[in-house]
Design a protein around this motif. Structure first.
Motif, PDB file in Angstrom:
ATOM      1  N   UNK A 290     -43.600-111.501 -50.081  1.00 14.40           N
ATOM      2  CA  UNK A 290     -42.645-110.450 -50.385  1.00 14.40           C
ATOM      3  C   UNK A 290     -43.204-109.112 -49.916  1.00 14.40           C
ATOM      4  N   UNK A 291     -42.337-108.304 -49.387  1.00 14.48           N
ATOM      5  CA  UNK A 291     -42.751-106.971 -48.991  1.00 14.48           C
ATOM      6  C   UNK A 291     -42.834-106.087 -50.223  1.00 14.48           C
ATOM      7  N   UNK A 292     -43.888-105.309 -50.279  1.00 10.54           N
ATOM      8  CA  UNK A 292     -44.043-104.396 -51.400  1.00 10.54           C
ATOM      9  C   UNK A 292     -43.198-103.151 -51.160  1.00 10.54           C
ATOM     10  N   UNK A 293     -43.207-102.265 -52.131  1.00  7.47           N
ATOM     11  CA  UNK A 293     -42.437-101.029 -51.998  1.00  7.47           C
ATOM     12  C   UNK A 293     -43.012-100.147 -50.898  1.00  7.47           C
ATOM     13  N   UNK A 294     -44.302-100.272 -50.634  1.00  8.91           N
ATOM     14  CA  UNK A 294     -44.941 -99.468 -49.590  1.00  8.91           C
ATOM     15  C   UNK A 294     -44.388 -99.809 -48.200  1.00  8.91           C
ATOM     16  N   UNK A 295     -43.981-101.069 -48.012  1.00  6.23           N
ATOM     17  CA  UNK A 295     -43.453-101.499 -46.723  1.00  6.23           C
ATOM     18  C   UNK A 295     -42.194-100.727 -46.351  1.00  6.23           C
ATOM     19  N   UNK A 296     -41.412-100.331 -47.309  1.00  7.10           N
ATOM     20  CA  UNK A 296     -40.151 -99.641 -47.045  1.00  7.10           C
ATOM     21  C   UNK A 296     -40.287 -98.123 -47.015  1.00  7.10           C
TER      22      UNK A 296
ATOM     23  N   UNK B 207     -43.440 -93.212 -44.454  1.00  2.00           N
ATOM     24  CA  UNK B 207     -44.805 -92.892 -44.028  1.00  2.00           C
ATOM     25  C   UNK B 207     -45.499 -94.124 -43.471  1.00  2.00           C
ATOM     26  N   UNK B 208     -45.364 -95.242 -44.166  1.00  2.00           N
ATOM     27  CA  UNK B 208     -45.979 -96.485 -43.719  1.00  2.00           C
ATOM     28  C   UNK B 208     -45.400 -96.934 -42.381  1.00  2.00           C
ATOM     29  N   UNK B 209     -44.081 -96.852 -42.234  1.00  2.00           N
ATOM     30  CA  UNK B 209     -43.436 -97.254 -40.980  1.00  2.00           C
ATOM     31  C   UNK B 209     -43.895 -96.371 -39.830  1.00  2.00           C
TER      32      UNK B 209
ATOM     33  N   UNK C  39     -46.732 -94.668 -39.595  1.00 10.33           N
ATOM     34  CA  UNK C  39     -48.137 -94.953 -39.269  1.00 10.33           C
ATOM     35  C   UNK C  39     -48.258 -96.225 -38.438  1.00 10.33           C
ATOM     36  N   UNK C  40     -47.521 -97.259 -38.818  1.00 14.41           N
ATOM     37  CA  UNK C  40     -47.588 -98.517 -38.082  1.00 14.41           C
ATOM     38  C   UNK C  40     -47.051 -98.344 -36.659  1.00 14.41           C
ATOM     39  N   UNK C  41     -45.923 -97.642 -36.522  1.00 13.00           N
ATOM     40  CA  UNK C  41     -45.327 -97.427 -35.198  1.00 13.00           C
ATOM     41  C   UNK C  41     -46.255 -96.616 -34.302  1.00 13.00           C
ATOM     42  N   UNK C  42     -46.830 -95.551 -34.841  1.00 15.20           N
ATOM     43  CA  UNK C  42     -47.728 -94.710 -34.037  1.00 15.20           C
ATOM     44  C   UNK C  42     -49.019 -95.449 -33.679  1.00 15.20           C
ATOM     45  N   UNK C  43     -49.514 -96.267 -34.594  1.00 15.32           N
ATOM     46  CA  UNK C  43     -50.726 -97.021 -34.308  1.00 15.32           C
ATOM     47  C   UNK C  43     -50.483 -98.031 -33.194  1.00 15.32           C
ATOM     48  N   UNK C  44     -49.328 -98.673 -33.208  1.00 12.84           N
ATOM     49  CA  UNK C  44     -49.000 -99.623 -32.146  1.00 12.84           C
ATOM     50  C   UNK C  44     -48.886 -98.895 -30.800  1.00 12.84           C
TER      51      UNK C  44
ATOM     52  N   UNK D  28     -51.251 -90.196 -35.657  1.00 13.50           N
ATOM     53  CA  UNK D  28     -51.422 -91.388 -36.482  1.00 13.50           C
ATOM     54  C   UNK D  28     -51.850 -91.007 -37.894  1.00 13.50           C
ATOM     55  N   UNK D  29     -52.681 -89.993 -37.993  1.00 10.97           N
ATOM     56  CA  UNK D  29     -53.103 -89.519 -39.308  1.00 10.97           C
ATOM     57  C   UNK D  29     -52.015 -88.708 -40.007  1.00 10.97           C
ATOM     58  N   UNK D  30     -50.866 -88.587 -39.354  1.00  8.51           N
ATOM     59  CA  UNK D  30     -49.687 -87.906 -39.871  1.00  8.51           C
ATOM     60  C   UNK D  30     -49.912 -86.417 -40.111  1.00  8.51           C
TER      61      UNK D  30
END
Length: 140
Positions: free
Chosen positions: A6-12, A15-17, A19-24, A84-86
């Motif tokens: 299950x995806x946690x609340x952080x997944x949605x 900020x998390x999205x 960071x993941x997009x910029x890291x990729x 990436x560090x926002x």
């Protein structure tokens, strides 16, 4: 026995999205290039020294372009890391990185013309005038 992820609340979270997009983007566009070019540079340096010992003509184009690209990609790498560090990167750093990327694009042509002898010979105007072309005659 069934494993359910299950995806946690952080997944949605946005900020998390981000960071993941910029890291990729960072890994695919910057890190791969920065890690491959030193390998190309070291290999071409080794080939250059081997050719110099054998008194073969050596090619300076590959090591110079790879070294030039590595040095001038560092500001863009720093801007990506700050994103990436926002954080917001400094305006001067963004301008310097744009200037460096533009100089990479524009100086590649100059490097090719200066350091590639075969390309220079092919593009030479004098060479075109010296070459004689056999033209078939119709008086047979």
């Amino acid at each position: 026995d069934n494993l359910v992820i299950l995806h946690t609340a952080m997944y949605h979270q946005k900020t998390y999205k981000d960071m993941f997009r910029m890291l990729f983007n960072f890994l695919t566009s910057q890190v791969a290039v920065i890690w491959i070019l030193p390998i190309v540079f070291l290999h071409s340096k080794d080939v250059y020294t081997r050719n110099r010992k054998r008194k073969n003509p050596s090619d300076l184009l590959t090591p110079l372009i790879s070294l030039f690209f590595i040095i001038f990609s560092i500001p863009q790498l720093a801007v990506f890391l700050i994103h990436i560090l926002l954080y917001q990167p400094p305006d001067l750093l963004v301008r310097v990185s744009c200037l460096c990327l533009a100089s990479i694009s524009s100086f590649k042509i100059v490097f090719y013309l200066v350091f590639d002898k075969s390309l220079r010979r092919e593009l030479s105007l004098i060479r075109g005038y010296r070459r004689r072309i056999a033209v078939p005659r119709d008086d047979y």
